[in-house]
Design a protein around this motif. Structure first.
Motif, PDB file in Angstrom:
ATOM      1  N   THR A  62       2.575   1.891  -3.491  1.00  0.00           N
ATOM      2  CA  THR A  62       1.515   2.409  -4.257  1.00  0.00           C
ATOM      3  C   THR A  62       1.199   3.612  -4.219  1.00  0.00           C
ATOM      4  OG1 THR A  62       0.563   0.138  -4.522  1.00  0.00           O
ATOM      5  CG2 THR A  62      -0.847   1.834  -5.301  1.00  0.00           C
ATOM      6  N   GLY A  63       1.297   4.123  -2.883  1.00  0.00           N
ATOM      7  CA  GLY A  63       0.688   5.438  -2.709  1.00  0.00           C
ATOM      8  C   GLY A  63       2.029   6.468  -3.116  1.00  0.00           C
ATOM      9  N   ALA A  64       3.383   5.875  -2.965  1.00  0.00           N
ATOM     10  CA  ALA A  64       4.471   6.574  -3.264  1.00  0.00           C
ATOM     11  C   ALA A  64       4.522   6.633  -4.575  1.00  0.00           C
ATOM     12  CB  ALA A  64       5.687   6.020  -2.761  1.00  0.00           C
ATOM     13  N   THR A  66      11.917  10.981  -2.410  1.00  0.00           N
ATOM     14  CA  THR A  66      11.513  10.511  -1.049  1.00  0.00           C
ATOM     15  C   THR A  66      12.611   9.614  -0.536  1.00  0.00           C
ATOM     16  OG1 THR A  66       9.856   9.491   0.138  1.00  0.00           O
ATOM     17  CG2 THR A  66      10.336   8.393  -1.703  1.00  0.00           C
ATOM     18  N   GLN A 102       1.055  -1.237   0.061  1.00  0.00           N
ATOM     19  CA  GLN A 102       0.133   0.213   0.026  1.00  0.00           C
ATOM     20  C   GLN A 102       0.926   1.351   0.033  1.00  0.00           C
ATOM     21  OE1 GLN A 102      -2.758  -0.119   3.243  1.00  0.00           O
ATOM     22  NE2 GLN A 102      -3.443  -2.346   2.690  1.00  0.00           N
ATOM     23  N   ARG A 103       1.910   1.364   0.788  1.00  0.00           N
ATOM     24  CA  ARG A 103       2.629   2.313   0.934  1.00  0.00           C
ATOM     25  C   ARG A 103       3.651   2.574  -0.353  1.00  0.00           C
ATOM     26  NH1 ARG A 103       4.777   0.896   6.853  1.00  0.00           N
ATOM     27  NH2 ARG A 103       2.826   2.004   7.983  1.00  0.00           N
ATOM     28  N   TRP A 125      12.985   6.429   1.299  1.00  0.00           N
ATOM     29  CA  TRP A 125      12.497   4.979   1.479  1.00  0.00           C
ATOM     30  C   TRP A 125      13.082   4.337   2.603  1.00  0.00           C
ATOM     31  CZ3 TRP A 125       7.752   4.524   0.095  1.00  0.00           C
ATOM     32  CH2 TRP A 125       7.176   3.134   0.323  1.00  0.00           C
ATOM     33  N   MET A 181       1.816   6.637  -6.787  1.00  0.00           N
ATOM     34  CA  MET A 181       0.971   7.632  -7.280  1.00  0.00           C
ATOM     35  C   MET A 181       1.356   9.083  -6.975  1.00  0.00           C
ATOM     36  SD  MET A 181      -1.769   8.391  -8.608  1.00  0.00           S
ATOM     37  CE  MET A 181      -2.956   6.941  -8.479  1.00  0.00           C
ATOM     38  N   ALA A 182       2.321   9.227  -5.899  1.00  0.00           N
ATOM     39  CA  ALA A 182       2.817  10.563  -5.736  1.00  0.00           C
ATOM     40  C   ALA A 182       3.762  11.119  -6.697  1.00  0.00           C
ATOM     41  CB  ALA A 182       3.302  10.805  -4.085  1.00  0.00           C
TER      42      ALA A 182
END
Length: 154
Positions: free
Chosen positions: A86-88, A100, A83-84, A102, A90-91
């Motif tokens: 995927t969110g990254a 970022t 999930q994280r 990570w 998208m950002a």
């Protein structure tokens, strides 16, 4: 004969409830009023056979949560990490200049937007490969005799 017996049909919980109506034993075991006599316990039953489909699914979940590597970087692949990522991704898709830091088991790694998208793509392909292996095992003529511990992606 009941499963637990002291020579009568009295279940031990019935004895407990009548002896200690407030449902608590005295704290000091020396004051426990437990009747003497042979208590018989039924032998343990063998564990039920787990269906092959369930065993293969469990093995797929284990493989999916084991993680993968991308260009030498260990990437966790459990549900929350997916999930994280995927969110990254998208950002990163929305902001091409995003950088970022990570967190990996080796420490923090700076990732640029294109690299984040590559990591997310790699993890997505890894997860799909786990499902593909599960599907291949389930479609075998006789999956019961299959080696369900080999052939998983890493």
């Amino acid at each position: 004969m009941s499963r637990y017996t002291n020579g009568t049909d009295t279940h031990p919980f019935k004895w407990f409830e009548t002896t200690y109506p407030n449902k608590s034993l005295p704290r000091n075991p020396e004051h426990w009023d437990i009747p003497d006599g042979p208590w018989w316990f039924a032998p343990s039953l063998p564990a039920p056979e787990i269906p092959i489909e369930q065993r293969i699914k469990s093995r797929r979940i284990q493989a999916m949560n084991a993680g993968t590597t991308f260009n030498g970087m260990i990437v966790e692949t459990d549900d929350i990490s997916q999930q994280r990522i995927t969110g990254a991704a998208m950002a990163a898709f929305l902001d091409g200049t995003l950088v970022t830091h990570w967190k990996t088991p080796e420490g923090f790694m700076p990732l640029t937007a294109p690299v984040i998208i590559q990591v997310a793509t790699h993890v997505g392909k890894f997860v799909q490969a786990c499902y593909n292996r599960e599907k291949a095992l389930l479609e075998m003529e006789n999956p019961t005799h299959a080696d369900i511990d080999s052939g998983w992606p890493s």
